[in-house]
Design a protein around this motif. Structure first.
Motif, PDB file in Angstrom:
ATOM      1  N   ASN A 171      -9.717 -10.295   7.900  1.00 30.25           N
ATOM      2  CA  ASN A 171      -8.699  -9.242   7.974  1.00 30.25           C
ATOM      3  C   ASN A 171      -7.381  -9.796   8.487  1.00 30.25           C
ATOM      4  OD1 ASN A 171     -10.173  -7.118   6.992  1.00 30.25           O
ATOM      5  ND2 ASN A 171     -10.648  -6.221   8.971  1.00 30.25           N
ATOM      6  N   TYR A 172      -7.455 -10.598   9.539  1.00 35.18           N
ATOM      7  CA  TYR A 172      -6.244 -11.171  10.139  1.00 35.18           C
ATOM      8  C   TYR A 172      -5.549 -12.110   9.146  1.00 35.18           C
ATOM      9  CZ  TYR A 172      -3.175 -13.481  13.491  1.00 35.18           C
ATOM     10  OH  TYR A 172      -2.072 -13.980  14.139  1.00 35.18           O
ATOM     11  N   ILE A 173      -6.325 -12.995   8.512  1.00 32.59           N
ATOM     12  CA  ILE A 173      -5.756 -13.961   7.565  1.00 32.59           C
ATOM     13  C   ILE A 173      -5.122 -13.243   6.384  1.00 32.59           C
ATOM     14  CG2 ILE A 173      -6.328 -15.800   5.929  1.00 32.59           C
ATOM     15  CD1 ILE A 173      -8.467 -16.737   7.926  1.00 32.59           C
ATOM     16  N   LEU A 174      -5.819 -12.247   5.850  1.00 35.54           N
ATOM     17  CA  LEU A 174      -5.321 -11.529   4.672  1.00 35.54           C
ATOM     18  C   LEU A 174      -4.045 -10.756   5.002  1.00 35.54           C
ATOM     19  CD1 LEU A 174      -6.489 -11.387   1.794  1.00 35.54           C
ATOM     20  CD2 LEU A 174      -7.432  -9.149   2.364  1.00 35.54           C
ATOM     21  N   ALA A 175      -4.005 -10.126   6.179  1.00 34.31           N
ATOM     22  CA  ALA A 175      -2.810  -9.381   6.579  1.00 34.31           C
ATOM     23  C   ALA A 175      -1.610 -10.310   6.742  1.00 34.31           C
ATOM     24  CB  ALA A 175      -3.084  -8.615   7.873  1.00 34.31           C
ATOM     25  N   LYS A 176      -1.813 -11.471   7.359  1.00 36.86           N
ATOM     26  CA  LYS A 176      -0.721 -12.436   7.550  1.00 36.86           C
ATOM     27  C   LYS A 176      -0.247 -13.007   6.213  1.00 36.86           C
ATOM     28  CE  LYS A 176       0.496 -14.036  11.106  1.00 36.86           C
ATOM     29  NZ  LYS A 176       1.643 -13.725  11.990  1.00 36.86           N
ATOM     30  N   TRP A 177      -1.172 -13.162   5.280  1.00 36.42           N
ATOM     31  CA  TRP A 177      -0.861 -13.770   3.989  1.00 36.42           C
ATOM     32  C   TRP A 177      -0.134 -12.800   3.065  1.00 36.42           C
ATOM     33  CZ3 TRP A 177      -4.512 -13.706  -0.640  1.00 36.42           C
ATOM     34  CH2 TRP A 177      -3.966 -14.432  -1.709  1.00 36.42           C
ATOM     35  N   ILE A 178      -0.582 -11.536   3.016  1.00 37.23           N
ATOM     36  CA  ILE A 178      -0.051 -10.586   2.039  1.00 37.23           C
ATOM     37  C   ILE A 178       1.171  -9.841   2.559  1.00 37.23           C
ATOM     38  CG2 ILE A 178      -0.557  -8.446   0.791  1.00 37.23           C
ATOM     39  CD1 ILE A 178      -3.408  -9.418   0.444  1.00 37.23           C
ATOM     40  N   VAL A 179       1.101  -9.326   3.773  1.00 40.73           N
ATOM     41  CA  VAL A 179       2.186  -8.467   4.285  1.00 40.73           C
ATOM     42  C   VAL A 179       3.211  -9.318   5.031  1.00 40.73           C
ATOM     43  CG1 VAL A 179       2.751  -6.421   5.638  1.00 40.73           C
ATOM     44  CG2 VAL A 179       0.511  -6.595   4.532  1.00 40.73           C
ATOM     45  N   THR A 180       4.334  -9.557   4.386  1.00 38.04           N
ATOM     46  CA  THR A 180       5.376 -10.412   4.960  1.00 38.04           C
ATOM     47  C   THR A 180       6.730  -9.704   5.078  1.00 38.04           C
ATOM     48  OG1 THR A 180       5.874 -11.288   2.747  1.00 38.04           O
ATOM     49  CG2 THR A 180       4.293 -12.524   4.088  1.00 38.04           C
ATOM     50  N   SER A 181       6.857  -8.520   4.469  1.00 40.19           N
ATOM     51  CA  SER A 181       8.126  -7.780   4.511  1.00 40.19           C
ATOM     52  C   SER A 181       8.211  -6.938   5.777  1.00 40.19           C
ATOM     53  CB  SER A 181       8.248  -6.876   3.282  1.00 40.19           C
ATOM     54  OG  SER A 181       8.276  -7.651   2.100  1.00 40.19           O
ATOM     55  N   PRO A 182       9.419  -6.680   6.264  1.00 43.67           N
ATOM     56  CA  PRO A 182       9.586  -5.880   7.486  1.00 43.67           C
ATOM     57  C   PRO A 182       8.999  -4.487   7.346  1.00 43.67           C
ATOM     58  CG  PRO A 182      11.631  -6.975   6.874  1.00 43.67           C
ATOM     59  CD  PRO A 182      10.701  -7.150   5.716  1.00 43.67           C
ATOM     60  N   THR A 183       8.469  -3.956   8.420  1.00 45.93           N
ATOM     61  CA  THR A 183       7.953  -2.595   8.408  1.00 45.93           C
ATOM     62  C   THR A 183       9.093  -1.608   8.158  1.00 45.93           C
ATOM     63  OG1 THR A 183       8.200  -2.510  10.812  1.00 45.93           O
ATOM     64  CG2 THR A 183       6.030  -3.094   9.959  1.00 45.93           C
ATOM     65  N   GLY A 184       8.744  -0.461   7.576  1.00 50.84           N
ATOM     66  CA  GLY A 184       9.756   0.556   7.297  1.00 50.84           C
ATOM     67  C   GLY A 184      10.512   0.335   6.010  1.00 50.84           C
ATOM     68  N   THR A 185      10.045  -0.608   5.165  1.00 53.85           N
ATOM     69  CA  THR A 185      10.704  -0.877   3.885  1.00 53.85           C
ATOM     70  C   THR A 185       9.736  -0.589   2.744  1.00 53.85           C
ATOM     71  OG1 THR A 185       9.998  -3.203   3.806  1.00 53.85           O
ATOM     72  CG2 THR A 185      12.073  -2.705   4.948  1.00 53.85           C
ATOM     73  N   PRO A 186      10.277  -0.308   1.525  1.00 51.62           N
ATOM     74  CA  PRO A 186       9.395  -0.106   0.366  1.00 51.62           C
ATOM     75  C   PRO A 186       8.535  -1.334   0.084  1.00 51.62           C
ATOM     76  CG  PRO A 186      11.605   0.700  -0.112  1.00 51.62           C
ATOM     77  CD  PRO A 186      11.685  -0.029   1.202  1.00 51.62           C
ATOM     78  N   GLU A 187       9.084  -2.527   0.337  1.00 55.08           N
ATOM     79  CA  GLU A 187       8.325  -3.760   0.114  1.00 55.08           C
ATOM     80  C   GLU A 187       7.116  -3.837   1.047  1.00 55.08           C
ATOM     81  OE1 GLU A 187      12.289  -4.042  -1.428  1.00 55.08           O
ATOM     82  OE2 GLU A 187      11.605  -3.646   0.622  1.00 55.08           O
ATOM     83  N   PHE A 188       7.301  -3.388   2.295  1.00 55.56           N
ATOM     84  CA  PHE A 188       6.182  -3.357   3.243  1.00 55.56           C
ATOM     85  C   PHE A 188       5.084  -2.429   2.735  1.00 55.56           C
ATOM     86  CE2 PHE A 188       4.157  -0.956   6.706  1.00 55.56           C
ATOM     87  CZ  PHE A 188       3.507  -1.988   7.378  1.00 55.56           C
ATOM     88  N   ASN A 189       5.477  -1.254   2.236  1.00 56.90           N
ATOM     89  CA  ASN A 189       4.501  -0.311   1.706  1.00 56.90           C
ATOM     90  C   ASN A 189       3.733  -0.900   0.526  1.00 56.90           C
ATOM     91  OD1 ASN A 189       5.464   1.447   3.593  1.00 56.90           O
ATOM     92  ND2 ASN A 189       5.934   3.099   2.159  1.00 56.90           N
ATOM     93  N   GLU A 190       4.469  -1.562  -0.373  1.00 53.08           N
ATOM     94  CA  GLU A 190       3.823  -2.157  -1.548  1.00 53.08           C
ATOM     95  C   GLU A 190       2.811  -3.218  -1.125  1.00 53.08           C
ATOM     96  OE1 GLU A 190       4.979  -4.488  -5.705  1.00 53.08           O
ATOM     97  OE2 GLU A 190       6.533  -3.512  -4.510  1.00 53.08           O
ATOM     98  N   GLN A 191       3.210  -4.060  -0.185  1.00 51.43           N
ATOM     99  CA  GLN A 191       2.298  -5.102   0.282  1.00 51.43           C
ATOM    100  C   GLN A 191       1.117  -4.518   1.053  1.00 51.43           C
ATOM    101  OE1 GLN A 191       4.947  -7.665   2.450  1.00 51.43           O
ATOM    102  NE2 GLN A 191       5.899  -8.492   0.599  1.00 51.43           N
ATOM    103  N   LEU A 192       1.345  -3.406   1.756  1.00 52.64           N
ATOM    104  CA  LEU A 192       0.254  -2.726   2.454  1.00 52.64           C
ATOM    105  C   LEU A 192      -0.751  -2.171   1.435  1.00 52.64           C
ATOM    106  CD1 LEU A 192      -0.677  -1.952   5.303  1.00 52.64           C
ATOM    107  CD2 LEU A 192       0.544   0.214   5.037  1.00 52.64           C
ATOM    108  N   GLY A 193      -0.232  -1.677   0.305  1.00 49.71           N
ATOM    109  CA  GLY A 193      -1.113  -1.227  -0.771  1.00 49.71           C
ATOM    110  C   GLY A 193      -1.937  -2.361  -1.338  1.00 49.71           C
TER     111      GLY A 193
END
Length: 231
Positions: A165-187
């Motif tokens: 979980n930690y590795i995948l989150a660090k690898w995929i989600v790299t955009s700042p929180t509160g942005t559309p890019e963050f939401n897309e990567q969270l998806g």
């Protein structure tokens, strides 16, 4: 007949409401010309949150996993809406399975080890029949030793999940929180976490169940159909 007795697992509905729909909203409907970053995040999180609350209220039954799911959703929403540092998302992703693994280990020092709630419980196995046969064969101590080994295996499976979980989150989600890019990567994280983490963890749990059944078979002579609880 009460609601709790008629409740049956609905894995496809769970996957649709908790994973597929939120991921679609986060990846496709979070643009500034659509729901927006905050709006998309709130709508996406409302599905698993609403489903979890519905299950808890309707069936009026304490569900440890459901409560963990609600905590996970609330923490994810808090991190996104408060625009916290990305490191907290990775920590959160690892914290819940790590907490379960630690709880499994700590529970071995209590009168009710969690391994018995997870695998060796009356809903899964005919516990009374197994214990009676173990006593007849004078194998209770040997079974307890192997049950402890199964406990370490379960804790290890949660440690694997926390690490991935930690590795995948660090690898995929790299955009700042509160942005559309963050939401897309969270998806994307939501979608990838199932085949890359949940399925391997499920295979591990099936292996642990098989190990426990083989232990019971070796010590009692009972067949699989004799071990499983009557449905």
């Amino acid at each position: 007949m009460s609601s709790t007795s008629t409740h049956k697992p609905r894995p496809m509905v769970d996957l649709l409401v908790s994973i597929a729909i939120p991921a679609f909203i986060l990846m496709k409907l979070s643009g500034e010309d659509q729901l927006g970053a905050s709006g998309g995040l709130m709508v996406a999180l409302s599905f698993p949150l609403g489903w979890g609350i519905f299950e808890l209220i309707k069936y009026k039954k304490f569900n440890f996993i459901a409560l963990l799911g609600l905590a996970n959703v609330l923490l994810t929403g808090g991190i996104g809406l408060l625009e916290l540092d990305l490191k907290w998302l990775a920590i959160k992703e690892a914290a819940i399975p790590a907490a379960i693994g630690i709880a499994v280990l700590i529970s071995t020092f209590t009168s009710k080890p969690l391994i018995k709630a997870i695998v060796f419980n009356p809903a899964v196995m005919d516990v009374d029949k197994i214990i009676k046969r173990l006593q007849q064969n004078n194998c209770v101590a040997a079974f307890e030793q192997r049950l402890m080994k199964a406990t370490y295996l379960v804790a290890g499976s949660f440690a694997f999940s926390a690490t991935m979980n930690y590795i995948l989150a660090k690898w995929i989600v790299t955009s700042p929180t509160g942005t559309p890019e963050f939401n897309e990567q969270l998806g994307e994280l939501t979608l990838y976490s199932y085949p890359m983490i949940a399925l391997p963890s499920m295979v591990m749990m099936m292996g642990i169940f098989y190990y426990l059944w083989r232990t019971i078979h070796d010590l009692t002579g009972l067949k699989l159909e004799e071990v499983l609880a009557n449905q």
